[in-house]
Design an enzyme around this catalytic site. Structure first.
Site, PDB file in Angstrom:
ATOM      1  CG  ASP A  23      -2.088  -0.925   0.968  1.00  0.00           C
ATOM      2  OD1 ASP A  23      -1.872  -2.146   1.103  1.00  0.00           O
ATOM      3  OD2 ASP A  23      -3.167  -0.451   0.590  1.00  0.00           O
ATOM      4  CE  LYS A  36      -5.292  -5.626   4.451  1.00  0.00           C
ATOM      5  NZ  LYS A  36      -6.012  -4.530   5.185  1.00  0.00           N
TER       6      LYS A  36
HETATM    7  O1  MRU Z   1      -7.271  -3.367   3.072  1.00  0.00           O
HETATM    8  P1  MRU Z   1      -7.071  -3.690   1.623  1.00  0.00           P
HETATM    9  O2  MRU Z   1      -7.837  -4.871   1.154  1.00  0.00           O
HETATM   10  O3  MRU Z   1      -7.278  -2.471   0.750  1.00  0.00           O
HETATM   11  O4  MRU Z   1      -5.534  -4.065   1.529  1.00  0.00           O
HETATM   12  C1  MRU Z   1      -4.982  -4.426   0.296  1.00  0.00           C
HETATM   13  C2  MRU Z   1      -3.571  -4.844   0.380  1.00  0.00           C
HETATM   14  O5  MRU Z   1      -2.994  -4.905   1.430  1.00  0.00           O
HETATM   15  C3  MRU Z   1      -2.868  -5.118  -0.911  1.00  0.00           C
HETATM   16  O6  MRU Z   1      -1.859  -6.060  -0.720  1.00  0.00           O
HETATM   17  C4  MRU Z   1      -2.234  -3.822  -1.429  1.00  0.00           C
HETATM   18  O7  MRU Z   1      -3.182  -2.786  -1.494  1.00  0.00           O
HETATM   19  C5  MRU Z   1      -1.613  -4.001  -2.756  1.00  0.00           C
HETATM   20  S1  MRU Z   1      -2.846  -4.132  -4.002  1.00  0.00           S
HETATM   21  C6  MRU Z   1      -2.114  -4.347  -5.503  1.00  0.00           C
END
Ligand code: MRU
Length: 364
Positions: A244, A255
């Site tokens: 992110d 995550k």
């Molecule tokens: O909370 P989320 O579902 O938005 O988290 C998503 C993630 O952690 C993904 O691994 C990250 O955004 C990369 S997406 C290509």
């Protein structure tokens, strides 16, 4: 990517209805629902409540939110308000800030009468660029998978562990961590994916497993705690995750639980790769501890949702009624545990030097 025989992106503009359409990811894998977003509140709700999620898709959705809001009211005051409200939806994915800043920088100098048309075109460009970037990540990551495959007995699959959903649903198309997997599969390289379920919201179980099944990629769902054991047994050849926010020095927020996988990978000499489009790099930060970590509601931890035998989709509570819960949604993996960053420009070391070699325009 494919849903049945139809090719979908995760977000698109419907010219006839003049509205934005998304796949409402809260219902997957049990129901495939497409919903329309029209007003700014639709977009802020969709991002905050995770109808859409994943860093690149959050950015693309915010861009469309800005655009649609310019159609409703293209005044200076509304431009600033749209940017402010969309930015407040989720704190960790830096793609959100990147997309909003890009839209604001384009729109601010324009007269209001030209803003909607320009914003619509720019949101579309952001989406198209995301698809191209992720496909390039796929090509670059494919080379890593091919190298692993070359060292295995012919026909044996490359076992890849992934966490959360960094698949096409988390982007406009292709995904980041999954793009190399899709490319390898298309090329006939046998791959097998260990899908972490990814509590509390189970994006692995709900979304990544659904994507893998839809594309016929061999996979097994595992509980989040299984990764270390599988690595000790030699059953993981490589880890590929998304992110992110990656700092300019290579620290990676992803995550919650990603860090523990990186530690286990380090202890077992399993390569740990992070796939990311360049809008996920926060060039203003070096130390990953400065990345804001989203705290989400307690109920995501206290409850799980799924489908009952009678087909009803429901939530159940898994702890005593009075049990409080904490819910940090992301963690930071220090660069030292990251084998390499897979970007659209190539694979580099997770370090300031590595990133600047690929993105020399960012070198101070
Ligand atoms: O909370 P989320 O579902 O938005 O988290 C998503 C993630 O952690 C993904 O691994 C990250 O955004 C990369 S997406 C290509």
């Amino acid at each position: 990517m494919r849903v049945g025989d139809t090719h979908y992106r995760s977000i698109w503009f419907d010219e006839d209805a003049r509205e934005v359409r998304i796949i409402d990811q809260r219902w997957l894998p049990h129901e495939f629902r497409v919903v329309a977003l029209r007003a700014r509140d639709d977009f802020t709700t969709a991002i905050r409540d995770m109808w859409v999620r994943g860093a690149p898709l959050i950015g693309a959705t915010a861009a469309w939110g800005m655009a649609m809001d310019m159609r409703a009211d293209a005044s200076d005051a509304n431009l600033e308000r749209a940017a402010r409200e969309l930015l407040a939806t989720r704190p960790t994915a830096v793609n959100l800030r990147w997309a909003i800043e890009r839209m604001v920088n384009l729109l601010r100098p324009l007269p209001p009468a030209r803003r909607w048309t320009a914003a619509k075109a720019e949101a579309q460009v952001i989406c198209d660029e995301d698809v191209a970037i992720n496909e390039a990540i796929g090509e670059n990551g494919l080379q890593l998978i091919e190298a692993v495959a070359a060292n295995k007995p012919a026909g044996e699959p490359v076992n890849i562990l992934t966490h959360c959903n960094a698949g096409w649903l988390a982007t406009v198309d292709w995904g980041t961590a999954t793009a190399p997997i899709y490319k390898a599969h298309e090329k006939g390289i046998p791959v097998h994916v260990w899908v972490d379920e990814t509590r509390p919201r189970n994006q692995g179980a709900h979304l990544t497993a659904w994507e893998m099944a839809a594309h016929g990629i061999p996979h097994h769902l595992v509980v989040d705690n299984a990764g270390g054991h599988l690595m000790q047994r030699g059953e993981v050849d490589m880890v590929i995750v998304g992110t992110d926010r990656t700092t300019a020095c290579g620290d990676v927020a992803n995550k919650i639980g990603t860090y523990l996988k990186a530690l286990a990978a380090h202890d077992n000499d399993v390569p740990f790769y992070v796939a990311l489009p360049s809008p996920t790099i926060d060039w203003t930060l070096c130390d990953g501890r400065d990345i804001p970590i989203e705290e989400r509601g307690e109920d995501e931890v206290r409850e799980v949702w799924g489908r009952m035998k009678d087909g009803a989709i429901t939530r159940v509570t898994i702890c005593p009624d009075e049990t409080p819960a904490a819910n940090p949604a992301f963690d930071v993996t220090p660069a030292k545990y990251v084998t390499g960053l897979i970007t659209e420009r190539g694979v580099c070391a997770a370090s300031g030097e590595g990133l600047r070699e690929l993105f020399p325009e960012r070198a101070e």
